[in-house]
Structures are given as structure tokens and as C-alpha cells.
Design an enzyme around this catalytic site. Structure first.
Site, PDB file in Angstrom:
ATOM      1  N   SER A 287       0.856  -1.182   0.000  1.00  0.00           N
ATOM      2  CA  SER A 287       0.000   0.000   0.000  1.00  0.00           C
ATOM      3  C   SER A 287       0.890   1.230   0.000  1.00  0.00           C
ATOM      4  O   SER A 287       1.959   1.241   0.599  1.00  0.00           O
ATOM      5  CB  SER A 287      -0.869  -0.010   1.260  1.00  0.00           C
ATOM      6  OG  SER A 287      -1.264   1.310   1.588  1.00  0.00           O
ATOM      7  N   LYS A 293       0.896  -3.328   4.930  1.00  0.00           N
ATOM      8  CA  LYS A 293      -0.037  -4.094   4.105  1.00  0.00           C
ATOM      9  C   LYS A 293       0.605  -4.872   2.968  1.00  0.00           C
ATOM     10  O   LYS A 293       1.590  -4.467   2.366  1.00  0.00           O
ATOM     11  CB  LYS A 293      -1.114  -3.153   3.522  1.00  0.00           C
ATOM     12  CG  LYS A 293      -2.055  -2.689   4.601  1.00  0.00           C
ATOM     13  CD  LYS A 293      -3.302  -2.103   4.028  1.00  0.00           C
ATOM     14  CE  LYS A 293      -4.249  -3.189   3.583  1.00  0.00           C
ATOM     15  NZ  LYS A 293      -5.406  -2.621   2.886  1.00  0.00           N
TER      16      LYS A 293
END
Ligand code: ARG
Length: 467
Positions: A287, A293
Site C-alpha cells: 500500500s 499491508k
């Protein structure tokens, strides 16, 4: 591509005999298919070579003209492949682009190629050849995907995970068994592909515009030369039919639906909450704002491509549903749907094959989840039937009470004491604990097609012999 705007005043050199002036620019734009049907160039040239060879064999054109035509077509093939060929929108489609270039290259002999054929049977041939080749590629791609699953299934024949219904923990299964469910699905897709190839293995060329031809052609000869089993039997149907494209799209839609369900599972399994798998870096993204992430973008895109492929099927069904026999120009809209779906499907299968091959399976997380949610409750009920002689409905009730007690004590079924269990049903003995573990549960499911590791290994061997 030349837009030919300065040329629109003259009538079309292929069919313009009865036209005094050329088409309006908008007409040319809506009519032209060269922007997408140039993809059919190799099939178009192969078809024309087979047709010219047959015409000469039947004495319909001379051997010299046939040689010139074949040589010219070979030249055009290399021009297109090297990028030197100039496609013109004014010439509408691939068929007329090739024929016009042939005329420039070899002169009047080029005009003999279109004897005893029409663009209607020509496009039916080109497109069918293209779809057939695409299906052969799909068959190979599915075989690779099945092979990836077989390897993972073998590796994880003993890895226990929760099996779900309603996405609620149901009974323990093995990850190998779950992988083999996908092998069955993609195996069915592959057999649909094989049937479709057989189904469409008939040559359209020689149906001409719709009624056949008075020239003494040999359709069996062209069918054989182009690798078809036989010629189609009805010339009207031949130029009206796009079942082969619809079959491709329906097979693609069903396969994509399977891929999408797998994609959805990968998305769920790779969440930190589930943590059943870790996707490889090669098939995930980060991300731009949240450094922790790792996103399953490839799986999500596979899930989305399914919408696109299903859309293509509906689009072509809708194009075809109102058409009177035989050919109508509406049918030109068949190609973009099939090309787009084929590209999406190829990519989706390849991405899934990579994800399945590369993902790491977290057996510890799967096992921990398999034991929670009272997943061995059915094993307790079955034990009561087998060992204590209870009717299944009563055993179900007793087990329900055991689950309620475990819930009240915030523990698993296997953590209840014998005294706890006997307070619910006096017939329960120490031996019950043998069936309450997840390993015992999966090992006991030895029915044909069941989740017991020994049974899963049999399924794997069956598929290995057929993949
Ligand atoms: N480009 C056309 C198509 O894709 C080829 C056939 C045209 N036939 C005709 N009668 N106008 O369908």
C-alpha cells in the site's frame, strides 16, 4: 492504420461496382472492423491458401494463378508479421485488406482468389480457426493450473484445516482435499474445452454467401487441409452460426466463475484474521500509505475479470438472439467480445497458476482454526451412534448439549472432562476422546471422495494419471 479520410470519395474497390460515390466518414467508421479483426490475419491467409489450392486442384483456376496467389499471400504474411503492412480502414476488414494488397503484389490473378467464396464463409472460417486455437491454448493453461494444484494437494494431504459451510466452521478437512476440489472444477472446465473443440471441428469454407456455389469445389479437401474433421453440412447454418463463439464464451464464463471463487478464498485466507496462506511477493502489492499491508491484488483482479468475461457472453447472446438467417452485419460484433474474454481468461488462469504455486501455506494456523468452532461435533454424534447405539437424531441432541456446555466453559469439546460428558449421557466412555481431535476426525472420513488423507492420495493418483 491509415484513416483513409482523403480516400472516402471513391467507392470501395472490392464491392463498389454499383456505388457512384464512397461512404460517409461515419459510415466508414461504424462499418470497419479492421481495427480488431486484423488479429485474424494468419487464419485469413491460411484459409485463402487452402481455398486457392483447392480451386486449382479442381481446375477452377490455373496452377500458375494459384502459385502467384500463394506466393503473394506468403509475402503478405511476412509483411504483417514484420510490421511493414499498412492496414487501411477504407478497406473495412482483414479480408479486403489482404486481397487488396494481393492485387498490388500479383496483379489480376488476385481477383480469382474470391471465386466460389464470400466474406461470409471466409469470416466464419477465420474466426472458427482462431477460436479453435484459443481453446487449445486454454486446454494447456488449465492443465498447468491443475498440475500446480496437484503438487500442493500432495504436499498438504495431511494438513488439517476447517471446512466451511455458510463460511462457518463445519467439519475439519485437509488442505489437500480442498485443493482437489479445484482440480475437479478445472478438470470439468478442461473437458468442456475438449468437447467444444470436437463440436466446432467442421470447416465453413465453401458455404459461400449462404447458398453454396455452382463451381465444382471440393469442401472435403479444404476441410482436411485446414485441419478440420469434415465440412459443415448446411450452407445457410454455416454463415449464420456463431455457436462456437458462444460456446467459447460460456466455457470461459464458467471457468472464470471457478477462478473467481478461488480468488475470493485467497483474499479471505490471506487476511491477518485468517492467516491460512501468505502470498508470494511476486503476486501481491504493497500500500502507498499503510506500510504493513500486503494486498492480494492479483486475486482481486481475477475476481473482477470474471465480470468482464460474463459480460461478453451476455453481449454476444444478445447480439445473436434476434438475427434472421443467414448472415447479418450484427455478427461482426462477435469478435471483440471473444478477443477480450480470451485475453482476460488467459491472464486470469496464468495469474492463478502462479499464486497457487507460490503461496506459502501456514499449516499451524489452519490446524488451530480447524479445532475451534466445535468442528468435531459431528464426530461425537457419530461416535454415540456407533459405540452407544443411539439413533442419530438423539446423538445430535446429546452433542448439542455437549457443545452448549463447552461454550459455557469457554473450552473445546476435547477439553471437557469425562465427568462433564457423562453428566449429559452416561453411555459416554473414555474412548470418545479418540475421535474428538481434528486428525482423528479427518482420518475417519474414508468414504469414496472423502477427506481422509489416504482417500485424498487416491484422488491425486487418479488425476496424475490423467493430467
Ligand atoms: N467484417 C465482416 C464480419 O466480421 C466480414 C463479413 C462481411 N460480410 C458481408 N456480407 N458484409 O462479419
Amino acid at each position: 492504420m491509415a484513416d483513409g479520410s482523403s480516400e472516402t470519395k471513391s467507392s470501395n474497390q472490392m464491392w463498389g461496382g454499383r456505388f457512384a460515390s464512397g461512404p460517409d466518414a461515419i459510415m466508414e467508421e461504424i462499418n470497419a472492423s479492421i481495427g480488431f479483426d486484423k488479429k485474424l490475419y494468419a487464419q485469413d491467409i491460411r484459409g485463402s491458401i487452402a481455398h486457392a489450392t483447392m480451386l486449382a486442384h479442381q481446375g477452377i483456376i490455373s496452377a500458375e494463378d494459384k502459385d502467384k496467389i500463394v506466393h503473394g499471400l506468403d509475402t503478405i504474411l511476412s509483411e504483417i508479421e514484420s510490421g511493414a503492412f499498412e492496414f487501411s480502414r477504407r478497406l473495412e476488414d482483414i479480408h479486403m485488406n489482404v486481397e487488396a494488397r494481393l492485387a498490388t503484389l500479383i496483379g489480376p490473378a488476385a481477383g480469382r482468389l474470391h471465386t466460389a467464396r464470400s466474406r461470409n464463409d471466409q469470416v466464419a472460417l477465420d474466426f472458427r480457426l482462431w477460436v479453435k486455437e484459443e481453446l487449445q491454448k486454454t486446454e494447456k493453461a488449465l492443465t498447468a493450473l491443475i498440475a500446480a494444484f496437484l503438487d500442493r494437494a500432495e504436499e498438504h494431504a495431511d494438513t488439517v484445516m476447517p471446512g466451511f459451510t455458510h463460511l462457518q466452521t463445519a467439519q475439519p478437512v485437509t488442505f489437500g482435499h480442498h485443493c482437489m476440489a479445484y482440480v475437479e472444477m478445472f478438470g470439468r472446465d478442461r473437458s468442456r474445452v475438449r468437447h467444444a473443440i470436437e463440436h466446432m471441428d467442421e470447416s465453413p469454407i465453401g458455404a459461400a454467401a449462404l447458398a453454396g456455389t455452382g463451381f465444382p469445389i471440393d469442401r472435403h479437401m479444404t476441410a482436411k487441409a485446414l485441419g478440420f474433421r469434415e465440412p459443415t453440412r448446411n450452407s445457410i447454418d454455416t454463415v449464420s452460426d456463431r455457436d462456437f463463439a458462444l460456446e467459447f464464451l460460456s466455457i470461459a464464463s464458467i471457468a472464470a466463475t471457478h477462478l473467481s471463487r478461488l480468488a475470493e478464498e485467497i483474499v479471505i485466507w490471506s487476511t491477518p484474521q485468517f492467516g491460512f496462506i501468505r502470498l508470494s511477493d511476486a503476486f501481491s502489492t504493497g500500500s502507498s500509505i499503510m506500510p504493513q499491508k500486503k494486498n492480494p491484488d492479483a486475486a482481486e483482479l481475477v475476481r473482477a475479470k470474471t465480470g468482464r468475461i460474463n459480460g461478453s457472453l451476455i453481449a454476444l447472446l444478445t447480439v445473436m438472439k434476434g438475427l434472421p438467417l443467414a448472415y447479418s452485419k450484427d455478427m461482426q460484433e462477435d469478435k471483440e467480445q471473444v478477443f477480450d474474454a480470451a485475453e482476460s481468461l488467459e491472464l486470469a488462469i496464468a495469474a492463478m497458476t502462479g499464486m497457487v504455486r507460490d503461496m506459502s501455506v501456514r499449516a499451524d494456523r489452519m490446524k488451530a482454526a480447524a479445532g475451534s468452532g466445535y468442528s468435531t461435533a459431528t464426530d461425537l454424534a457419530d461416535w454415540l451412534v456407533r459405540e452407544a447405539g443411539l439413533p442419530f437424531r438423539d446423538a445430535h441432541h446429546v452433542t448439542g448439549r455437549a457443545v452448549a456446555l463447552a461454550e459455557q466453559k469457554s473450552c473445546d469439546l476435547a477439553d471437557l472432562s469425562l465427568a462433564d460428558l457423562q453428566s449429559i449421557d452416561a453411555a459416554i466412555t473414555e474412548k470418545v476422546f479418540d475421535v474428538l481431535t481434528v486428525e482423528a476426525s479427518v482420518a475417519s472420513r474414508t468414504s469414496f471422495g472423502g477427506t481422509a488423507p489416504a482417500e485424498v492420495r487416491k484422488q491425486i493418483a487418479w488425476w496424475r494419471a490423467r493430467n
